[in-house]
Design a protein around this motif. Structure first.
Motif, PDB file in Angstrom:
ATOM      1  N   ILE A  17     -15.952  30.747  -7.414  1.00 53.89           N
ATOM      2  CA  ILE A  17     -15.086  31.811  -7.320  1.00 53.89           C
ATOM      3  C   ILE A  17     -13.820  31.374  -6.468  1.00 53.89           C
ATOM      4  CG2 ILE A  17     -14.452  34.023  -6.372  1.00 53.89           C
ATOM      5  CD1 ILE A  17     -17.628  34.727  -7.332  1.00 53.89           C
ATOM      6  N   GLY A  18     -14.222  30.494  -5.306  1.00 59.75           N
ATOM      7  CA  GLY A  18     -13.132  29.999  -4.529  1.00 59.75           C
ATOM      8  C   GLY A  18     -12.149  29.203  -5.301  1.00 59.75           C
ATOM      9  N   ALA A  19     -12.639  28.064  -6.038  1.00 57.51           N
ATOM     10  CA  ALA A  19     -11.987  27.437  -6.735  1.00 57.51           C
ATOM     11  C   ALA A  19     -11.003  28.223  -7.850  1.00 57.51           C
ATOM     12  CB  ALA A  19     -12.848  26.287  -7.494  1.00 57.51           C
ATOM     13  N   LEU A  20     -11.439  29.219  -8.455  1.00 55.93           N
ATOM     14  CA  LEU A  20     -10.794  30.021  -9.410  1.00 55.93           C
ATOM     15  C   LEU A  20      -9.479  30.569  -8.631  1.00 55.93           C
ATOM     16  CD1 LEU A  20     -10.172  31.412 -12.159  1.00 55.93           C
ATOM     17  CD2 LEU A  20     -11.820  33.286 -11.177  1.00 55.93           C
ATOM     18  N   ARG A  48      -5.421  30.454  -9.030  1.00 55.77           N
ATOM     19  CA  ARG A  48      -4.450  31.547  -9.079  1.00 55.77           C
ATOM     20  C   ARG A  48      -3.772  32.126  -8.011  1.00 55.77           C
ATOM     21  NH1 ARG A  48      -6.654  33.557 -14.340  1.00 55.77           N
ATOM     22  NH2 ARG A  48      -4.807  34.823 -14.030  1.00 55.77           N
ATOM     23  N   GLY A  49      -3.929  31.407  -6.785  1.00 57.29           N
ATOM     24  CA  GLY A  49      -3.020  31.961  -5.710  1.00 57.29           C
ATOM     25  C   GLY A  49      -3.874  33.144  -5.318  1.00 57.29           C
ATOM     26  N   ILE A  50      -5.024  33.390  -5.289  1.00 55.21           N
ATOM     27  CA  ILE A  50      -5.512  34.545  -4.517  1.00 55.21           C
ATOM     28  C   ILE A  50      -6.281  34.281  -3.592  1.00 55.21           C
ATOM     29  CG2 ILE A  50      -7.208  36.346  -5.422  1.00 55.21           C
ATOM     30  CD1 ILE A  50      -6.212  35.788  -8.213  1.00 55.21           C
ATOM     31  N   ASP A 107      -1.027  46.040  -3.139  1.00 52.62           N
ATOM     32  CA  ASP A 107      -2.027  45.003  -3.796  1.00 52.62           C
ATOM     33  C   ASP A 107      -3.045  45.538  -4.702  1.00 52.62           C
ATOM     34  OD1 ASP A 107      -0.675  42.869  -2.162  1.00 52.62           O
ATOM     35  OD2 ASP A 107      -2.110  43.226  -0.526  1.00 52.62           O
ATOM     36  N   HIS A 108      -3.397  44.609  -5.206  1.00 50.73           N
ATOM     37  CA  HIS A 108      -4.788  44.727  -6.232  1.00 50.73           C
ATOM     38  C   HIS A 108      -5.557  44.003  -5.775  1.00 50.73           C
ATOM     39  CE1 HIS A 108      -7.040  43.958 -10.176  1.00 50.73           C
ATOM     40  NE2 HIS A 108      -7.061  45.269 -10.124  1.00 50.73           N
ATOM     41  N   VAL A 109      -6.909  44.255  -5.661  1.00 49.37           N
ATOM     42  CA  VAL A 109      -8.179  43.698  -5.465  1.00 49.37           C
ATOM     43  C   VAL A 109      -9.184  43.674  -6.111  1.00 49.37           C
ATOM     44  CG1 VAL A 109      -7.559  43.538  -2.938  1.00 49.37           C
ATOM     45  CG2 VAL A 109      -9.288  45.281  -3.850  1.00 49.37           C
ATOM     46  N   LEU A 110     -10.095  42.672  -6.253  1.00 53.84           N
ATOM     47  CA  LEU A 110     -11.375  42.500  -7.105  1.00 53.84           C
ATOM     48  C   LEU A 110     -12.560  42.610  -6.093  1.00 53.84           C
ATOM     49  CD1 LEU A 110     -10.116  40.278  -9.746  1.00 53.84           C
ATOM     50  CD2 LEU A 110     -10.745  42.627 -10.138  1.00 53.84           C
ATOM     51  N   ILE A 111     -13.519  43.540  -6.617  1.00 52.49           N
ATOM     52  CA  ILE A 111     -14.847  43.338  -5.786  1.00 52.49           C
ATOM     53  C   ILE A 111     -15.951  43.287  -6.935  1.00 52.49           C
ATOM     54  CG2 ILE A 111     -13.751  44.772  -3.612  1.00 52.49           C
ATOM     55  CD1 ILE A 111     -15.539  47.127  -4.777  1.00 52.49           C
ATOM     56  N   SER A 112     -17.155  42.901  -6.252  1.00 49.06           N
ATOM     57  CA  SER A 112     -18.042  42.688  -7.185  1.00 49.06           C
ATOM     58  C   SER A 112     -18.863  43.925  -7.264  1.00 49.06           C
ATOM     59  CB  SER A 112     -19.224  41.643  -6.915  1.00 49.06           C
ATOM     60  OG  SER A 112     -19.883  41.924  -5.791  1.00 49.06           O
ATOM     61  N   ALA A 132     -12.057  36.383 -14.019  1.00 50.64           N
ATOM     62  CA  ALA A 132     -10.725  35.991 -14.580  1.00 50.64           C
ATOM     63  C   ALA A 132     -10.105  37.040 -15.431  1.00 50.64           C
ATOM     64  CB  ALA A 132     -10.835  34.701 -15.263  1.00 50.64           C
ATOM     65  N   GLU A 133     -10.677  37.574 -16.382  1.00 49.76           N
ATOM     66  CA  GLU A 133     -10.184  38.677 -17.162  1.00 49.76           C
ATOM     67  C   GLU A 133      -9.634  39.532 -16.491  1.00 49.76           C
ATOM     68  OE1 GLU A 133     -13.373  38.266 -20.821  1.00 49.76           O
ATOM     69  OE2 GLU A 133     -13.287  39.975 -19.658  1.00 49.76           O
ATOM     70  N   LYS A 134     -10.061  39.983 -15.275  1.00 49.71           N
ATOM     71  CA  LYS A 134      -9.885  41.144 -14.354  1.00 49.71           C
ATOM     72  C   LYS A 134      -8.551  40.854 -13.259  1.00 49.71           C
ATOM     73  CE  LYS A 134     -13.866  43.902 -14.802  1.00 49.71           C
ATOM     74  NZ  LYS A 134     -13.627  45.209 -15.168  1.00 49.71           N
ATOM     75  N   ILE A 135      -8.089  39.773 -13.598  1.00 48.78           N
ATOM     76  CA  ILE A 135      -7.134  39.454 -12.474  1.00 48.78           C
ATOM     77  C   ILE A 135      -5.810  39.744 -13.120  1.00 48.78           C
ATOM     78  CG2 ILE A 135      -5.749  37.292 -11.571  1.00 48.78           C
ATOM     79  CD1 ILE A 135      -8.432  35.689 -11.425  1.00 48.78           C
TER      80      ILE A 135
END
Ligand code: PMP
Length: 373
Positions: A161-164, A168-170, A88-93, A133-136
């Motif tokens: 962020i939730g809507a995005l 995107r199915g994330i 898996d790939h994840v994004l954190i702030s 979004a660019e990092k997804i």
């Protein structure tokens, strides 16, 4: 004493909280789910009431999807390690507390996941969403981020962020350690899949419990196995929440304290409390801005955690000085080194002032007087 460290834990607690904890300890603190006698049943009933109160307060949709843990850190580890899979790939702030950053870094170091950090500081909401979004990537399976920073007044646009993520199915996992009880949260409409929070901060419970609230179709595996009080014969944990995720005895006194804390917030004054903390933040910001050499970080944002530094004085020294005047603040990096780096605080971090429901404008005056001296 003037307590301005409510982001670490709120103090004091409402009387109804301490009174119920004491009543629990003296009148009904059996082991919940471990027996059919009066004390065990009374404890279990109170725990279920707490699940119901949290579920309706946070828009979870089902009391059994409130999973009690020892703290937010455990809840976040459960969400992260119980959900993420190999590859898996994840994004954190960039504002994440070590409670998110460290488990993610450990999984990445073991080669199980990859991750990327999205920027927040200095961006508008639109810019933040664009950068996120660019990092997804096609492998991105979750966004994990804080709702409100624990070091400054920045809050993240979780509903957007939730809507995005939904589009995107994330999956979206939110650290609500600094927002639960202050900012409005509705897991369903904000498309939050898992939300971790402590009982002892702005929900006004006592130390000893936190929780993970999970959405209906959030595929989570337990982090711990052990006794669950039900279904003792199989070698595996029960299949349904909450028992599947709550191995061992629950901290009943902390959970009943949390129940009373939530009740105190739902009795009609919660909105006023958030507004009052914000007023104190604005008053303190104005006062401190009038002092020479004081630099306030992210003061233009909408939260109520105030971070500042004085030129030529270390955060630790400033904290000691305020402590000597009876003012409790927290100094240093506040377990959030990435956030300090993003804000550009000095090596030793900065001073954090955080308000709670019992602070008054005269506390702000005392802070100002102490800094002036
Ligand atoms: N996340 C944030 C944003 C926090 O402020 C904290 C508490 N400092 C935590 C996680 C960890 O909370 P706990 O100590 O309840 O595990």
């Amino acid at each position: 004493m003037i307590y301005l460290d409510n982001a670490a834990t709120t103090f004091p607690k409402p009387h109804r909280v301490t009174a119920e904890v004491m009543r629990c300890l003296t009148e009904y603190c059996g082991n919940p789910g471990r027996g059919s006698h009066r004390l065990a049943l009374a404890a279990a009933e109170q725990i279920f009431s707490c699940r119901e109160a949290l579920s309706s307060f946070l828009g979870v949709g089902a009391p059994e999807r409130i999973l009690f843990t020892q703290n937010t850190t455990y809840a976040l580890n459960l969400a992260i390690k119980g959900f993420l899979r190999q590859g898996d790939h994840v994004l954190i702030s960039e504002l994440e507390h070590n409670a998110v950053r460290r488990p993610i870094c450990v999984l990445a170091a073991k080669g199980q996941i990859t991750f990327d950090v999205f920027p927040v500081v200095g961006l508008t909401q639109d810019e933040l969403l664009l950068r996120l979004a660019e990092k997804i990537t096609p492998a991105t399976r979750a966004v994990i981020c804080t709702h409100a920073s624990n070091i400054c007044s920045i809050t993240l646009p979780i509903a957007r962020i939730g809507a995005l993520c939904r589009k995107r199915g994330i999956r979206l996992i939110v650290d609500a350690a600094q927002s639960a009880g202050i900012l409005p949260i509705d897991m369903k409409t904000m498309h939050i899949d898992a939300l971790a929070a402590p009982g002892h901060k702005s929900l006004y419970g006592i130390q000893g419990c936190g929780f993970l609230a999970i959405g209906k179709d959030f595929a989570l595996e337990p982090l711990m196995e052990g006794g669950s009080g039900v279904d003792s014969l199989p070698a595996e944990m029960p299949t349904d929440p909450p028992e599947r995720f709550e191995a061992g005895t629950l901290p009943t006194p902390a959970i009943v304290g949390l129940l009373e804390g939530v009740r105190s917030l739902t009795s009609g004054t919660a909105r006023d409390l958030a507004a009052r903390e914000r007023e104190l933040f604005c008053a303190a910001t104005e006062r401190l801005s009038s002092l020479p050499d004081i630099h306030i970080f992210a003061k233009e944002h909408t939260g109520s955690v105030l971070l500042f530094q004085k030129d030529g004085v270390s955060a630790a020294e400033l904290g000691r000085h305020l402590g000597s005047k009876g003012i409790c603040v927290r100094t240093g990096l506040h377990c959030a080194p990435m956030a300090h780096k993003a804000l550009g605080t000095p090596d030793g971090g900065a001073v954090r002032v955080s308000f709670g429901r019992y602070n008054t404008p005269s506390d702000v005056d005392s802070l100002w007087e102490a800094l002036k001296s």
